[in-house]
Structure formats: structure tokens, C-alpha cells
Motif scaffolding. Structure first.
Motif, PDB file in Angstrom:
ATOM      1  N   TRP A  73      40.099  34.914 124.324  1.00 13.49           N
ATOM      2  CA  TRP A  73      38.725  35.074 124.806  1.00 13.49           C
ATOM      3  C   TRP A  73      38.461  36.532 125.188  1.00 13.49           C
ATOM      4  CZ3 TRP A  73      37.793  36.717 129.866  1.00 13.49           C
ATOM      5  CH2 TRP A  73      38.938  36.812 130.672  1.00 13.49           C
ATOM      6  N   ALA A  74      37.191  36.848 125.429  1.00 11.94           N
ATOM      7  CA  ALA A  74      36.801  38.176 125.896  1.00 11.94           C
ATOM      8  C   ALA A  74      35.489  38.073 126.667  1.00 11.94           C
ATOM      9  CB  ALA A  74      36.639  39.137 124.720  1.00 11.94           C
ATOM     10  N   SER A  75      35.288  38.973 127.596  1.00 13.68           N
ATOM     11  CA  SER A  75      34.053  38.961 128.390  1.00 13.68           C
ATOM     12  C   SER A  75      32.843  39.324 127.548  1.00 13.68           C
ATOM     13  CB  SER A  75      34.169  39.916 129.578  1.00 13.68           C
ATOM     14  OG  SER A  75      34.267  41.261 129.135  1.00 13.68           O
ATOM     15  N   TRP A  76      33.026  40.109 126.498  1.00 17.85           N
ATOM     16  CA  TRP A  76      31.920  40.541 125.639  1.00 17.85           C
ATOM     17  C   TRP A  76      31.553  39.493 124.584  1.00 17.85           C
ATOM     18  CZ3 TRP A  76      34.128  40.313 120.941  1.00 17.85           C
ATOM     19  CH2 TRP A  76      35.481  40.601 120.827  1.00 17.85           C
ATOM     20  N   CYS A  77      32.244  38.372 124.580  1.00 18.28           N
ATOM     21  CA  CYS A  77      32.083  37.333 123.558  1.00 18.28           C
ATOM     22  C   CYS A  77      31.125  36.250 124.061  1.00 18.28           C
ATOM     23  CB  CYS A  77      33.464  36.749 123.254  1.00 18.28           C
ATOM     24  SG  CYS A  77      33.468  35.185 122.382  1.00 18.28           S
ATOM     25  N   ALA A  78      29.923  36.185 123.473  1.00 16.02           N
ATOM     26  CA  ALA A  78      28.936  35.173 123.872  1.00 16.02           C
ATOM     27  C   ALA A  78      29.434  33.740 123.635  1.00 16.02           C
ATOM     28  CB  ALA A  78      27.612  35.420 123.161  1.00 16.02           C
ATOM     29  N   VAL A 100      44.462  34.453 126.756  1.00 12.38           N
ATOM     30  CA  VAL A 100      44.764  35.776 126.212  1.00 12.38           C
ATOM     31  C   VAL A 100      43.443  36.523 126.128  1.00 12.38           C
ATOM     32  CG1 VAL A 100      45.705  37.098 124.286  1.00 12.38           C
ATOM     33  CG2 VAL A 100      46.711  34.883 124.874  1.00 12.38           C
ATOM     34  N   ASN A 101      43.284  37.521 126.998  1.00 13.32           N
ATOM     35  CA  ASN A 101      42.077  38.331 127.009  1.00 13.32           C
ATOM     36  C   ASN A 101      42.198  39.382 125.916  1.00 13.32           C
ATOM     37  OD1 ASN A 101      40.714  41.001 128.594  1.00 13.32           O
ATOM     38  ND2 ASN A 101      39.497  39.165 128.348  1.00 13.32           N
ATOM     39  N   TYR A 102      41.292  39.323 124.941  1.00 13.55           N
ATOM     40  CA  TYR A 102      41.399  40.105 123.710  1.00 13.55           C
ATOM     41  C   TYR A 102      40.529  41.360 123.742  1.00 13.55           C
ATOM     42  CZ  TYR A 102      40.948  41.117 118.709  1.00 13.55           C
ATOM     43  OH  TYR A 102      40.923  41.724 117.482  1.00 13.55           O
ATOM     44  N   LYS A 103      41.185  42.513 123.631  1.00 12.63           N
ATOM     45  CA  LYS A 103      40.508  43.814 123.492  1.00 12.63           C
ATOM     46  C   LYS A 103      39.310  43.941 124.424  1.00 12.63           C
ATOM     47  CE  LYS A 103      41.912  44.983 118.833  1.00 12.63           C
ATOM     48  NZ  LYS A 103      41.488  45.461 117.525  1.00 12.63           N
ATOM     49  N   ASP A 104      39.584  43.819 125.704  1.00 13.91           N
ATOM     50  CA  ASP A 104      38.536  43.797 126.715  1.00 13.91           C
ATOM     51  C   ASP A 104      38.840  44.836 127.792  1.00 13.91           C
ATOM     52  OD1 ASP A 104      36.255  42.885 128.009  1.00 13.91           O
ATOM     53  OD2 ASP A 104      36.977  40.830 128.231  1.00 13.91           O
ATOM     54  N   GLU A 105      37.835  45.160 128.573  1.00 13.07           N
ATOM     55  CA  GLU A 105      38.036  46.015 129.740  1.00 13.07           C
ATOM     56  C   GLU A 105      38.471  45.120 130.897  1.00 13.07           C
ATOM     57  OE1 GLU A 105      34.770  48.680 130.540  1.00 13.07           O
ATOM     58  OE2 GLU A 105      34.265  48.712 128.412  1.00 13.07           O
ATOM     59  N   TYR A 138      41.346  35.149 113.900  1.00 12.11           N
ATOM     60  CA  TYR A 138      40.183  35.569 113.115  1.00 12.11           C
ATOM     61  C   TYR A 138      39.163  36.255 114.010  1.00 12.11           C
ATOM     62  CZ  TYR A 138      41.483  33.110 108.863  1.00 12.11           C
ATOM     63  OH  TYR A 138      42.116  32.704 107.722  1.00 12.11           O
ATOM     64  N   GLY A 139      39.053  35.794 115.241  1.00 12.61           N
ATOM     65  CA  GLY A 139      38.094  36.334 116.199  1.00 12.61           C
ATOM     66  C   GLY A 139      38.090  35.461 117.433  1.00 12.61           C
ATOM     67  N   VAL A 140      37.350  35.869 118.444  1.00 13.80           N
ATOM     68  CA  VAL A 140      37.290  35.080 119.668  1.00 13.80           C
ATOM     69  C   VAL A 140      35.970  34.317 119.714  1.00 13.80           C
ATOM     70  CG1 VAL A 140      38.863  36.481 121.032  1.00 13.80           C
ATOM     71  CG2 VAL A 140      36.467  37.129 120.932  1.00 13.80           C
ATOM     72  N   PRO A 141      35.962  33.153 120.324  1.00 10.79           N
ATOM     73  CA  PRO A 141      37.093  32.449 120.908  1.00 10.79           C
ATOM     74  C   PRO A 141      37.912  31.732 119.835  1.00 10.79           C
ATOM     75  CG  PRO A 141      35.127  31.111 121.165  1.00 10.79           C
ATOM     76  CD  PRO A 141      34.698  32.406 120.520  1.00 10.79           C
ATOM     77  N   GLU A 142      39.158  31.547 120.154  1.00 15.55           N
ATOM     78  CA  GLU A 142      40.056  30.800 119.280  1.00 15.55           C
ATOM     79  C   GLU A 142      41.060  30.082 120.182  1.00 15.55           C
ATOM     80  OE1 GLU A 142      42.608  32.120 115.463  1.00 15.55           O
ATOM     81  OE2 GLU A 142      40.475  32.637 115.472  1.00 15.55           O
ATOM     82  N   THR A 143      41.321  28.817 119.879  1.00 16.54           N
ATOM     83  CA  THR A 143      42.155  27.984 120.736  1.00 16.54           C
ATOM     84  C   THR A 143      43.243  27.315 119.922  1.00 16.54           C
ATOM     85  OG1 THR A 143      40.249  27.600 122.171  1.00 16.54           O
ATOM     86  CG2 THR A 143      42.116  26.089 122.407  1.00 16.54           C
TER      87      THR A 143
END
Length: 178
Positions: A73-78, A100-105, A138-143
Motif C-alpha cells: 500500500w501507499a498513502s498516495w494511492c487512492a 508493506v509501504n511502497y515507495k512512500d514518504e 504490478y502496483g498498489v494496492p496488492e494483497t
């Protein structure tokens, strides 16, 4: 009479070939399914950095007995915001979820968890995307649904909605419980 070039027939032939590919492609078993190299195999290693003071996890946690989820997941991911209530629901039911926080601040990721709730028993940051590559993200979110032996039972790309939870995630959790 003017001589016609054989290349005149090329555009209609290309069109016919593409139309045939599209037509037969519509009849695949699941046109939305993305292939997964990790389904049915042991969960890949995780090389994560700490996210704030949240507890982290490693490969040994994924090999521990019991069914668990790994959620990228990521905070920038709607779409991550859309699925978050379903993760909270599963966590409230007692299912361990590793994040797993992906490429995030880090500050934005921590604010995301503070504002929406933290469904994760442990979480780490994948700032470089190395772990994501190992998992075939492939991208977030992914479970990913992981069984008690550390084997990936299911990889689901996209947000977990109510229908996905009922038709895909819960059956995979049941299969992983056997």
C-alpha cells in the motif's frame, strides 16, 4: 491501366489480425487476471526498513503457523484508501495482516495510518521497490494470502471491495486454512 501495389492489402490484413486477437482474447477464462509468479510458491523474502516506531517483520513471520495477508500500500494511492476499511474489518476478525509501504514518504505513510486506522500487526517500508520486485508487484494496492507454511495461495491486484472480499479473498483464506 495503373498497376496496384501489393502493399494496399496490408492495412486490411493488419486490421483483420488485430480484430481476431481481440475477439479470441474476450473468451479467456478471466480477462482481468494478472499472472503471478509467486502463487503456489514460498513467499519471497522481505527486505524492509522500519516505518516510524511500528513493529517490522521478516520472512520468519510469514512462515509462522496460521493464515495471514501481506498487503502492499501507499498513502498516495487512492484505491488503497478505498480498500482500507476491508483490511480493518479483516484485522478486527483476527486475521494478521502485514503491511508493506511502497515507495512512500514515511511521514505521509504514518499520517495515513493515524487518520484511517492501522490494520497491520507489523509494517515496513519498501522505499526502493526491491521487495515489490521480488514479489512481482504490478502496483498498489496488492494483497497476498499466505498459508501456515509460508506459501502464497493467492495474489490479488487491486483494491479489496466487498465483492472481492466475498468472491476471492475469503475463499483463498479458507483454502489456506486447510
Amino acid at each position: 491501366m495503373a498497376k496496384v501495389s501489393p502493399l494496399v492489402a496490408l492495412p486490411p490484413l493488419v486490421f483483420a489480425a488485430m480484430a481476431a486477437l481481440f475477439y479470441f482474447g474476450m473468451f479467456r477464462d478471466d480477462p482481468d487476471a494478472l499472472p503471478s509468479a509467486v502463487a503456489g510458491a514460498p513467499a519471497p523474502d522481505v527486505a524492509l526498513t522500519p516505518l516510524g516506531d511500528k513493529p517490522g517483520f521478516d520472512r520468519a513471520a510469514l512462515d509462522a503457523p496460521g493464515v495471514k495477508l501481506v498487503n502492499f500500500w501507499a498513502s498516495w494511492c487512492a484505491p488503497c484508501r478505498v480498500e482500507h476499511p476491508k483490511l480493518e474489518q479483516l484485522a478486527a476478525e483476527g486475521l494478521p495482516i502485514y503491511g508493506v509501504n511502497y515507495k512512500d514518504e514515511p511521514d505521509k505513510a504514518l499520517a495515513f495510518l493515524r487518520d484511517l486506522g492501522d490494520p497491520y500487526v507489523a509494517v515496513g517500508a519498501d522505499a526502493t521497490g526491491r521487495t515489490a520486485l521480488d514479489w512481482g508487484l504490478y502496483g498498489v494496492p496488492e494483497t497476498y494470502v499466505i498459508d501456515g507454511d509460508g506459501t502464497v495461495i493467492l495474489r490479488f491486484a487491486g483494491p479489496i471491495t466487498e465483492s472481492v472480499l466475498a468472491s476471492t479473498i475469503r475463499p483463498a483464506i479458507e483454502a489456506a486454512s486447510r
